[in-house]
Design a protein around this motif. Sequence first.
Motif, PDB file in Angstrom:
ATOM      1  N   ARG A 199     -33.639 -36.261  19.200  1.00 50.13           N
ATOM      2  CA  ARG A 199     -34.628 -35.709  18.273  1.00 50.13           C
ATOM      3  C   ARG A 199     -34.982 -36.691  17.173  1.00 50.13           C
ATOM      4  N   TYR A 200     -34.399 -37.896  17.204  1.00 49.41           N
ATOM      5  CA  TYR A 200     -34.638 -38.839  16.123  1.00 49.41           C
ATOM      6  C   TYR A 200     -36.120 -39.240  16.082  1.00 49.41           C
ATOM      7  N   GLY A 201     -36.697 -39.107  14.918  1.00 49.44           N
ATOM      8  CA  GLY A 201     -38.103 -39.467  14.764  1.00 49.44           C
ATOM      9  C   GLY A 201     -39.054 -38.367  15.194  1.00 49.44           C
ATOM     10  N   VAL A 202     -38.528 -37.199  15.494  1.00 44.44           N
ATOM     11  CA  VAL A 202     -39.368 -36.034  15.797  1.00 44.44           C
ATOM     12  C   VAL A 202     -39.312 -35.137  14.560  1.00 44.44           C
ATOM     13  N   ILE A 203     -40.458 -34.806  14.013  1.00 46.07           N
ATOM     14  CA  ILE A 203     -40.474 -34.020  12.783  1.00 46.07           C
ATOM     15  C   ILE A 203     -39.818 -32.665  13.047  1.00 46.07           C
ATOM     16  N   ALA A 204     -38.813 -32.358  12.233  1.00 48.25           N
ATOM     17  CA  ALA A 204     -37.990 -31.186  12.508  1.00 48.25           C
ATOM     18  C   ALA A 204     -38.697 -29.896  12.107  1.00 48.25           C
ATOM     19  N   SER A 207     -33.933 -27.358  13.634  1.00 43.48           N
ATOM     20  CA  SER A 207     -33.122 -28.436  14.208  1.00 43.48           C
ATOM     21  C   SER A 207     -32.186 -28.014  15.331  1.00 43.48           C
ATOM     22  N   PRO A 234     -27.526 -42.983  19.526  1.00 45.89           N
ATOM     23  CA  PRO A 234     -26.581 -43.057  18.401  1.00 45.89           C
ATOM     24  C   PRO A 234     -27.186 -42.594  17.077  1.00 45.89           C
ATOM     25  N   LEU A 235     -28.505 -42.470  17.028  1.00 48.88           N
ATOM     26  CA  LEU A 235     -29.143 -42.032  15.780  1.00 48.88           C
ATOM     27  C   LEU A 235     -29.287 -40.513  15.699  1.00 48.88           C
ATOM     28  N   ASP A 236     -28.922 -39.807  16.758  1.00 45.08           N
ATOM     29  CA  ASP A 236     -28.977 -38.348  16.736  1.00 45.08           C
ATOM     30  C   ASP A 236     -27.599 -37.803  17.122  1.00 45.08           C
ATOM     31  N   SER A 237     -26.885 -37.279  16.128  1.00 39.40           N
ATOM     32  CA  SER A 237     -25.514 -36.799  16.370  1.00 39.40           C
ATOM     33  C   SER A 237     -25.473 -35.628  17.342  1.00 39.40           C
ATOM     34  N   THR A 238     -26.592 -34.934  17.510  1.00 39.52           N
ATOM     35  CA  THR A 238     -26.591 -33.777  18.403  1.00 39.52           C
ATOM     36  C   THR A 238     -27.027 -34.157  19.819  1.00 39.52           C
TER      37      THR A 238
ATOM     38  N   PRO B  45     -39.612 -37.806   7.309  1.00 43.42           N
ATOM     39  CA  PRO B  45     -39.679 -36.850   8.415  1.00 43.42           C
ATOM     40  C   PRO B  45     -39.024 -37.459   9.655  1.00 43.42           C
ATOM     41  N   GLY B  46     -38.342 -36.625  10.413  1.00 41.71           N
ATOM     42  CA  GLY B  46     -37.776 -37.077  11.684  1.00 41.71           C
ATOM     43  C   GLY B  46     -36.447 -37.810  11.607  1.00 41.71           C
ATOM     44  N   ALA B  47     -36.037 -38.228  10.411  1.00 41.56           N
ATOM     45  CA  ALA B  47     -34.788 -38.979  10.295  1.00 41.56           C
ATOM     46  C   ALA B  47     -33.603 -38.020  10.381  1.00 41.56           C
ATOM     47  N   LEU B  48     -32.502 -38.495  10.947  1.00 42.57           N
ATOM     48  CA  LEU B  48     -31.325 -37.643  11.135  1.00 42.57           C
ATOM     49  C   LEU B  48     -30.072 -38.355  10.616  1.00 42.57           C
ATOM     50  N   VAL B  50     -26.168 -39.576  10.547  1.00 37.90           N
ATOM     51  CA  VAL B  50     -25.046 -39.852  11.453  1.00 37.90           C
ATOM     52  C   VAL B  50     -23.843 -40.167  10.561  1.00 37.90           C
ATOM     53  N   PRO B 278     -27.544 -28.137  10.842  1.00 40.68           N
ATOM     54  CA  PRO B 278     -27.677 -28.188  12.296  1.00 40.68           C
ATOM     55  C   PRO B 278     -27.841 -29.616  12.835  1.00 40.68           C
ATOM     56  N   ASP B 279     -28.033 -30.583  11.946  1.00 39.45           N
ATOM     57  CA  ASP B 279     -28.180 -31.968  12.409  1.00 39.45           C
ATOM     58  C   ASP B 279     -26.840 -32.654  12.645  1.00 39.45           C
ATOM     59  N   VAL B 281     -22.823 -32.225  14.053  1.00 45.61           N
ATOM     60  CA  VAL B 281     -21.907 -31.361  14.803  1.00 45.61           C
ATOM     61  C   VAL B 281     -20.644 -31.158  13.959  1.00 45.61           C
TER      62      VAL B 281
END
Lengths: 485, 479
Positions: A199-204, A207, A234-238, B45-48, B50, B278-279, B281
Motif C-alpha cells: 500500500r506504500y504510496g497509495v493514498i490511504a 488502512s 519493506p516500506l509497508d509493514s502490513t 499522502p501514501g507514506a507508511l 516502518v 492499522p499501518d 502490525v
Amino acid sequence: MELFDLTIHELHAKLKTKEISSVEATKACLQRIEATDERVNAFITVTADSALQAAAAADSRIARGEMDLLTGIPLALKDIFLTKGIRTTCASKILADFTPPYDATSWGRLQQRGAVLLGKLNQDEFAMGSSCESSAFGATRNPWNLECIPGGSSGGSAAAIAAQQAIATLGTDTGGSIRQPASHCGCVGLKPTYGRVSRYGVIAYASSLDQVGPMTRDVRDAAIMLGAIAGHDPLDSTSVDCAVPDYTAGLQGDLKGVKIGLPKEYYIDGLDPDVKSAMDRAIATYRALGAEFVDISLPNTDYAVACYYLIATAEASSNLARYDGVRFGHRAADAKSLAEMYRQTRAEGFGTEVKRRIMIGTYALSSGYYDAYYIKAQKVRTLIMQDFLKAFESVDVILTPVAPTPAFKVGEKTADPLQMYLSDIFTIPVNLAGTCAMSIPAGSSAAGLPIGLQLIGKPFGEAEIIRAAYAFEQATEWHRQKAQL
Amino acid sequence: MKYQPVIGLEVHVQLKTNTKIFCGCSTQFGSEPNSQTCPVCLGLPGALPVLNEKVVDYAIRAGLATPCQIAPRSVFARKNYFYPDLPKGYQISQYELPICEHGHLDIEVDGVGKRIGITRIHMEEDAGKLVHSDIPGLGSGSGVDLNRACTPLLEIVSEPDIRTADEAVAYLKKLHQIVVYLGICDGNMEEGSFRCDANVSVMPVGSDKFGTRTETKNVNSFRFVKQAIEHEIERQIEVIEEGGKIVQETRLFDPDSGTTRSMRGKEDAHDYRYFPDPDLVPLVISQDWVEATRQGMPELPEVKLARYQSELGLSLYDAEVLTATRPLAAYYEGGLAAGAQPKAAANWVMGEVTRGLNDNGLEIADCPVAPALLAELLALIDKGTISNKIAKTVFDEMWQNGGNPADIVAAKGLVQVSDTGEIEKIIDEIMAANMGQVEEFRGGKEKVFGFFVGQVMRASKGKANPGVVNDLLLAKLKG
C-alpha cells in the motif's frame, strides 16, 4: 480489432514480433482517450508527452531484447496512486494541485517492467463512494450507457477499460471499489488478499481494508498484472512476506471436484432478476465444468455493512487529518487564526461524502463511544472473518453476485447515502475478512448493462480463484462483449 | 491543616538511535530546518511507517533496567490531534498495550530509601517544532521544522508514589543516570533529550483520597523540577486554604519566575481518540529477543556500586563517585584491568585525574592519560621506583606531553633512591650542618624530626625513598 482494444497478452505478442511498436499502441490509446473521454470522463489527468517518451523507451528496450510481459503496455492508474512528478489528486479539491515527490510501490514495479502510463483515472473522492459521482472532477460515465454510473470508487479504472482507452488499469478496493465497477463495466477486477500488494504510496482511505488490484479485459491479464505488483515491500509493514506464485501458470487446470460454496445470505429475495438469472446460468456453467456445489452459510453477513462503515470511517477520520493546509494541498486564503485556517481549508477542500465519513469516524472513536462502536465493530469483524474461514473448511471457492443490481443511473442514489452504501453489500465482507476475490463478466441485463460474478478465495488463494475465473471465461463469451461508444 | 503532596512523573527520553523511529532519516540535532525529512516523517499522502528495531532494543533495555515486565505483544496506537508540528494529524504512540509495565526504581533521600513504582514505558514518535522568529523568506510568519518529527522517544510513567520535590529529583537523577548508562539517551536536558512533566496534587495528611491533580509541562532541568513542584504544592495549598478548589488542568513552568501558569483547562482537554494504528502490525517480542538484549546490557550503576564496595573494598562515597557516570567507571575499570590496585586507583582517579579534568574543562572520555598508563604509573609507586610525590610530577608530565611513565622517570632521572649508603651520606651532611637542631631533637623536641625529613628530601631532589629516610634518620638522630 483496434490496437487500443487488445489485451496485455495480445499486445505483448504483437510488440514481441515487432508487428507494432509501443509508440503506436500508446498513440492509439491517446487518440481513443481524446475521442471518447469528453463523454466518459474516465481521466483526471492525461500524461500524453511522458507516455510517448516512456513508449519510445520501451521500444528501445524491446529492440535490445530486454522484454517483459508488461514492457510497452499502455496502462492507467486510479488517481489514488502517487506518481512522482505527476499530479495526484485522489479526486479531491484538497489535493487538486498536489504533485508527489515519490512513486507508489505498485506503480514503481510496473514502471520497472517498462509499462507506459497514459494518465490518472477518476474515482470517488478519497475512494469514498460506489458510483464515481463524488469526484471533485465530475462524475465518470458508464461507457455501456452514459446515463449510468460506472460503479466506484475505481470507476475511472473500469470505465477506461470498457471505453477502450487503456489496456489495463490499477484500482484499489476497500469495500468493493475494484469488483463493483468491474462488474458494472464488464471487465475483470481482482482484489488480492490484504497484505498481498504493497500500500506504500497509495493514498490511504481505510488502512486495514485498502488493497491494490488490477482491472483488465480478461483473466490472464489480471494474473499477469497481479504477478507484477504482488510481493513483500519493506516500506509497508502490513505487506506479507510470502512467495508470489506464477499466476498465469495455473490457468489451464480443470475444475473437476472443485467445491464451490453458495452462501445463502447472498442469494436473497431482493436480488435484481437479471443478476439472479446471470447467477443461475453461471452455476449451470460451473456445474458443466465439473465443479461441485455446496450450500454454505456466512451468518454474520447482515452486520458487514454497519461494521464496515464504523471501521472504515474511523480509520479515514485519522488518515485524512494530514490534509490540514500546513504542508501541501489546498489552504484557505485569509484565515485569521490557526483554527480558522484548519476549519476553512477542510471545509473548502473536502466534498460532502468525505466530510460525512470523517464525522462518522470521529464520532465512532470518541471517548464514551469507542467501546460501543469501534470495539464492537472490531469484534463483529472477527466473527465475519471466522465465517469465511469456517466456510473454507468445506469449499475451495465461494461464488456470489458482485452487486445486487446492474449499474444504476447517475444521480439515482446520491440523495440517499444508505441506499448507496448497500450497493457494496456483497463485496464489503471480503474486505473485512481480508481475503481475496474477483469479479468477472457473467451476463447482461435486459437494458444491456454488464453483470459480473464474484469468486471469493481463501487468504492468499488468488491462484485458485484465477483458475476458476479462467475456466468460466473459456466457457463463455461475456468478456468479449464491447461497449459501443 | 497539614497537607500531603502526591507526585507522579512522566519522563520523555529521546533515544539516541542514528535514524528515526518510523523512517530512515537522521536524528542529528541542529541541522538545517527540514533537511532531515522524507515522505514518512513529512506525513505525505501514501507514506507508511516502518518500525526501527533499534528503538525496540532500547525500550527493552530501559524496561529491564527498571525491572519491568516486557510485553510479549504490544500495540502502536494513534493519538489524534491537530497541530502544525504534527504532520500526520496524529502521533504514533502506544496506549492500551505498552511495551513495558510494572517496574520500579529505588531512590534514597537523606539516607532514607524508597521504592517508586513505574507504571509503564512506551515508545512513541516526537513532533516537529515551530519557529516563530523571523524566517528568511517568510518574514514574521511561523515556520515548521520537521527534523525532529518522528524522532524516537520513550515515555516513562511513574506511579504517584513520590511525596516531595526532593524525592522527585532523586527519582529523575536516578532515571537519568540509568538511561545514559544504558547508552540509549545522551541525557542532554538543554536540548530536550530528557524532559519531564509533573503531576502534582495535595491531600490532607492522613487522607487516602488523592486531591485533584495538575500536570506541569516543560520542566527541563533538575533544579526546575524542584522549583516547579515546590511552587505547585504551595500554590495548591494556598488555593485550598483560601476556600478554593483545584481545577484539573495543564500548567506550564516558567523558568524565569520559577512559577507555573495555566495552559489549558479540563474543558479544553483533547479527546485523542486513540485507536490501534492499522499501518503497523502488533509488535511481538520473543523471550530470546529479551534475553539477547539483556546479555548486551552494560552493568547498571546500582550493581556496580554494590560490587565496588563488596569486591573492591571501596567506601560507599568512593564507589558513588566512581560509578556516577559510565565513562568514569569505565576509566577506573580500565585502570584495574591494567593491574592497578583498586584503592590506589580510586584515589588517583578521584584525585589527580578529576582535578586535571576540572582544571581543563574536559570530560573523562577526553582524558589525555589513558587508564593503562595510569596503572603503569601506580605500579612504579608500588615497586618503590618512585614516591607518590614524584608520581604526581610524572603524572603532570604525562598529562602535558604524553608518554609512558617509565620513560619519563628514566629520562628525567626521577628514580627513587632507596640505597641506604647514599641516603646515609646525605643525612650525615644535613646533621653536621644543623647540629643545633640535632641537639634540640635529642633534648626531647621531637617536632624537629619533620625539619630533617624535609631537608633530606630536598637535598635528594625528592628522589629519596621516604620510608628509608624515616628509618635511617630516626636511628641516627637517636644516636
